[in-house]
Design an enzyme around this catalytic site. Structure first.
Site, short mmCIF file in Angstrom:
data_model
loop_
_atom_site.label_atom_id
_atom_site.label_comp_id
_atom_site.label_asym_id
_atom_site.label_seq_id
_atom_site.Cartn_x
_atom_site.Cartn_y
_atom_site.Cartn_z
N LEU A 516 2.91 4.03 -20.48
CA LEU A 516 3.71 3.26 -21.41
C LEU A 516 3.29 2.11 -21.88
CD1 LEU A 516 7.32 4.13 -19.99
CD2 LEU A 516 6.07 5.48 -22.02
N GLY A 517 2.51 1.43 -21.07
CA GLY A 517 2.17 0.05 -21.33
C GLY A 517 1.49 -0.73 -20.23
N ARG A 518 0.80 -1.80 -20.36
CA ARG A 518 0.30 -2.20 -19.22
C ARG A 518 0.15 -3.82 -19.51
NH1 ARG A 518 -4.22 -0.80 -15.88
NH2 ARG A 518 -3.98 1.43 -16.61
N GLY A 519 0.48 -4.52 -18.27
CA GLY A 519 0.38 -6.06 -18.48
C GLY A 519 -0.04 -6.49 -17.21
N GLY A 522 0.91 -5.10 -13.88
CA GLY A 522 0.56 -3.65 -13.67
C GLY A 522 0.98 -2.83 -14.92
N VAL A 524 2.63 0.81 -16.53
CA VAL A 524 3.79 1.47 -16.65
C VAL A 524 3.73 2.89 -16.95
CG1 VAL A 524 6.22 1.31 -17.22
CG2 VAL A 524 5.00 -0.72 -17.14
N LYS A 538 6.51 1.32 -12.59
CA LYS A 538 5.39 0.33 -12.75
C LYS A 538 4.68 0.45 -11.26
CE LYS A 538 4.77 -4.00 -14.57
NZ LYS A 538 5.08 -4.72 -15.76
N ASP A 631 8.03 -14.91 -17.93
CA ASP A 631 7.15 -14.31 -18.86
C ASP A 631 8.12 -13.58 -19.87
OD1 ASP A 631 4.89 -13.51 -20.05
OD2 ASP A 631 4.62 -11.82 -18.64
#
Ligand SMILES: *[C@@H]1O[C@H](CO)[C@@H](O)[C@H](O)[C@H]1NC(C)=O
Ligand SMILES: *[C@@H]1O[C@H](CO)[C@@H](O)[C@H](O)[C@H]1NC(C)=O
Ligand SMILES: *[C@@H]1O[C@H](CO)[C@@H](O)[C@H](O)[C@H]1NC(C)=O
Ligand SMILES: *[C@@H]1O[C@H](CO)[C@@H](O)[C@H](O)[C@H]1NC(C)=O
Ligand SMILES: *[C@@H]1O[C@H](CO)[C@@H](O)[C@H](O)[C@H]1NC(C)=O
Length: 797
Positions: A516-519, A522, A524, A538, A631
């Site tokens: 779904l996403g990455r930051g 980590g 997700v 996550k 954040d």
């Protein structure tokens, strides 16, 4: 008020002019009420003891701080029985006790000196600690005022099982009030409202056990003390400290007449008191303050209000609450009834029945089926929670309460079915208070009670203003009182939070298939649990913690629950794997909706601004554990199917930082463009970093593009660009130029927005991105500001 101020300054004038103050009072001698210079002072002059008068006819034998601007009384002998301004005196009698007599010689108060001891008191002295003592010739203390506190505890004064701090009735009204601080039978220090109608405990939080509140019920010694540094510790393990801990500060712990227990420090240059700790953050949660059926609301100071269908019971005393405008239901005769919904309002206690996992219709039926039921409280919180109420006390409105109260009344009563605004009751009749001190005042106490509350409401607003100003400091000391964080509100805790096996999550996510996403923290993945719940999983990177620490931290995060925060369902900790499982939010993150080529309408934007403010305010001020997000950015703001904002990744700052062998926030977190300057300056990180990031986000909500895109890649340039824009807009606003709107506003809105809301958002955004963090507002005050223009109609320009 004027009266009192006058008399106080008059007294002070005299005391400086003709000071004949005494070091001690010998047996046989006396202090006279007429001689305004008859005082005992402590050797270092910190405290004074003598008659304190209000008007010409009411005097109290008291001890006060010599150097505070307004006289601050710390002890009183005769709080409920003031003596006359003529002929009253206090003396040390031949049998060694201290005696206070009124004009007619009647004994009003007498020190309870132990007569069975062989010696008698020879002199009275006021010590530097503020303790008035009676000593025998050898210097042994036979009696001390420290054993009989009024509403204040001083440093080094032992607070024991027999003691109580009881509030005054009101400002300047010294009579015994309704709020007390004491050791309860279970050995725990508590705050209680004990009024004419009800008595009710309200601190520590009733929704948690003694243990969860960080207390201990097993030590029956029941003793507490405030030390000279400003640190309070008690046998029930209550511990807190003034934020300005240190020596040589004059302090007091007072049970205030508004029901809050506060620790104060004296600013010696201004003579004013500063709040350095307090028991209640939300004053409306103090019990008993608005009487039966009354609701405490913030305007922004706490005020009482009446729900529709009800009116003020006694306009001269708002504390008596509200009465029905309709006839009370008779159980024999049925009538047509309706329910009036007031969102975000709840009444504490008097529950007839509690059930969860019921629909609102069931809850309504439950109430209708019980003749005693006056109202029901209902919240949808994953499951429906229903409380039926037999009486309405301790009503309060809180933005964090994600439910409504439904008041039962006949259909014939004129009242809207949904009430979003409650009006504060007018309480500005303080002229009456000036009568205080007239001859009639102490032969009729019932009147005195009435005035007291007028004071209360006139001044409570002021107290809360101070509270808001200080709330930044809260962060520094709330941690000490760390309590177990549980769901907002009620006793029943349905902990769906649990530990997952790695294999289980692997299966749920089909071996981490759909990312779904990455930051930085980590990646997700989307998953479906066995019970068919859709979740986001996550995989945390950079976790250095051992399993037990991780478990402790993560279970804290897991218990944080607020409608504007993403709910954490559980975690997994196996070998090197550290995963967090949270609810899946349908609409994805804000950046995917707001920034071109996509577009978000005005109402949604404003709703997001409020939602994020609520979530952050909860984390910073309300939530029981101290949480800074670190954040905040559009990627971490998720939108559900109703475009309600939910903040993701809170608490990660703690998970990924601690245990990394260096100081807590050594590693820079956050994202370029949203990071407060103090990250770069190596300053300690406070909640104000989130306020800064929020400022950037709210400006982006108005502008509809990334602020960082206003400039070049280089990060220094970026910051400069933001500062430059803000400066220009500020100047234009100051000069009354209207064109700033064009600079700041998303042209794609094409006039479809509320000007007032946009202005407020820009104003907030600008103040949040102040370089100097002390000038940034707190999330609490940001939220208040936004809520004020929430009802603004959506204007088509
Ligand atoms: C008086 O003093 C005696 C001896 O010190 C003590 O036993 C007694 O309890 C005291 N009485 C009171 C009322 O303090
Ligand atoms: C009870 O509390 C007192 C005061 O805090 C402390 O001195 C004492 O050691 C405690 N007793 C126990 C058994 O913990
Ligand atoms: C006392 O108040 C003055 C004036 O507001 C302020 O400058 C000073 O810092 C304060 N001192 C303390 C110790 O808070
Ligand atoms: C609460 O309501 C439920 C459902 O109507 C009922 O079974 C239960 O007995 C009630 N409990 C009390 C204490 O009234
Ligand atoms: C005080 O006021 C109450 C109510 O106004 C009255 O009933 C009572 O007699 C008064 N008491 C005195 C001592 O005047």
């Amino acid at each position: 008020m004027k009266y009192r101020a006058f008399s106080v300054s008059f007294l002070c004038l005299l005391c400086f002019a003709t000071a004949k103050t005494l070091g001690s009072l010998k047996r046989g001698s006396s202090l006279s009420v007429e001689d305004d210079s008859d005082f005992l002072t402590s050797p270092d002059k910190s405290f004074t003891c003598g008659f304190h008068g209000v008007g010409t006819n009411a005097y109290w034998f008291s001890i006060w701080f010599t150097s505070s601007k307004d006289r601050t009384i710390v002890w009183m002998a005769n709080r409920d029985k003031p003596v006359n301004g003529l002929g009253s005196r206090v003396y040390l009698s031949r049998d060694g006790s201290m005696v206070l007599t009124d004009v007619d010689g009647a004994i009003i108060w007498k020190s309870s000196t132990n007569s069975s001891t062989s010696t008698v008191a020879e002199r009275a002295e006021l010590l530097d600690s503020g303790n008035l003592v009676l000593k025998d010739p050898s210097g042994k203390i036979l009696w001390q005022s420290f054993d009989f506190p009024t509403d204040t505890l001083l440093p080094n004064q032992r607070f024991r099982k027999t003691n109580k701090l009881i509030s005054n009735l009101g400002r300047g009204d010294f009579g015994t009030g309704y709020f007390s601080f004491y050791f309860d039978n279970d050995n725990v220090l508590k705050l209680m409202y004990d009024g004419p109608d009800i008595s009710s405990l309200y601190w520590p939080d009733l929704d948690y056990s003694v243990f969860q509140n960080g207390r201990n019920a097993y030590n029956s010694s029941r003793v507490a003390v405030l030390d000279e540094l400003g640190s309070f510790s008690s046998s029930d393990e209550l511990q807190f400290s003034a934020f300005d801990m240190g020596l040589r500060v004059k302090r007091r712990l007072s049970m205030d007449y508004d029901g809050n227990l506060r620790l104060y420090s004296l600013n010696s240059s201004t003579g004013l008191w500063i709040i350095t700790w307090q028991a209640m953050v939300e004053l409306c949660k103090v019990h008993g303050i608005c009487g039966q059926n009354g609701i405490c609301i913030y305007t922004p100071g706490p005020k009482c209000s009446c729900p529709p269908g009800y009116e003020v019971a006694d306009p001269s005393n708002l504390n008596l609450g509200c009465k029905r405008k309709f006839k009370k239901r008779t159980c024999s005769k049925s009538q047509e009834e309706k329910f009036v919904q007031i969102p975000q309002v709840d009444f504490y206690g008097f529950d007839l029945n509690f059930s969860n996992t019921v629909s609102i219709d069931d809850c309504r039926q439950l109430c209708l089926g019980d003749c005693r039921c006056e109202a029901f409280s209902y919240r949808l919180n994953g499951e429906g929670r229903c409380y039926t109420k037999s009486a309405l006390f301790n009503g309060y409105k809180s933005p964090d309460f994600v439910g409504s109260i439904y008041l039962r009344m006949p259909v014939s009563v004129e009242a809207p079915l949904l009430v979003t605004r409650l009006n504060a009751l007018d309480s500005c009749k303080s002229t009456e208070a000036q009568k205080m001190g007239s001859a009639s005042m102490y032969d009729n106490t019932s009147k005195r009670v009435r005035w007291a509350y007028l004071y209360w409401f006139a001044t409570a607003a002021g107290a809360v203003e101070i509270l808001f100003i200080l709330s930044g400091w809260w962060l520094l000391f709330r941690r000490h009182g760390a309590r177990a964080p549980i769901e907002d509100g009620y006793h029943v805790i349905s902990s769906q939070f649990r530990m997952f096996r790695y294999a289980e999550l692997k299966k749920a996510t089909k071996t981490f298939k759909e990312e779904l996403g990455r930051g930085a923290s980590g990646a997700v993945f989307k998953g479906v649990l066995e019970d068919e719940r859709v979740v986001a999983v996550k995989k945390l990177a950079d976790i250095y913690q051992g399993e037990d620490v991780f478990w402790a931290e993560v279970s804290i995060i897991g218990k944080i629950n607020h409608m504007n925060l993403v709910r954490i369902w559980g975690f997994c900790s196996e070998d090197k794997h550290r995963l967090l499982v949270s609810e899946f939010i349908e609409n994805g993150s804000l950046d995917k909706h707001l920034f071109p080529p996509n577009f978000l309408g005005w109402q949604e934007r404003f709703k997001v601004a409020i939602g994020v403010a609520k979530g952050l305010a909860y984390l910073h001020h309300e939530c029981l554990e101290w949480v800074i997000h670190c954040d905040v950015k559009p990627e971490n703001i998720l939108l559900d199917s109703n475009f309600e904002a939910k903040i993701a990744d809170f608490g990660l700052a703690k998970l990924t930082q601690r245990g990394s062998q260096s100081s807590m926030f050594s590693k820079v977190r956050g994202t370029k463009g949203y990071m407060a300057p103090e990250w770069a300056l190596n300053l300690p990180i406070t909640a104000k970093v989130d306020v800064y990031s929020y400022g950037v986000v709210i400006l982006e909500l108005v502008k509809g593009i990334r602020l960082s895109n206003w400039a070049l890649e280089d990060s220094e340039e970026q910051e400069a660009e933001l500062t430059r824009c803000v400066r220009i807009v500020k100047r234009k606003i100051q000069c009354g130029e209207d064109s700033w709107m064009e600079d700041m506003l998303d042209p794609r809105l094409k006039g479809q927005f509320s000007r007032k809301q946009a202005e407020k958002m820009v104003e907030i955004g600008i103040s949040c991105v102040e370089e100097d963090r002390s000038r940034r507002p707190t999330m609490d005050s940001v939220l208040q500001d936004l809520l004020e223009c929430e009802g603004e109609s959506y204007v088509h320009l």
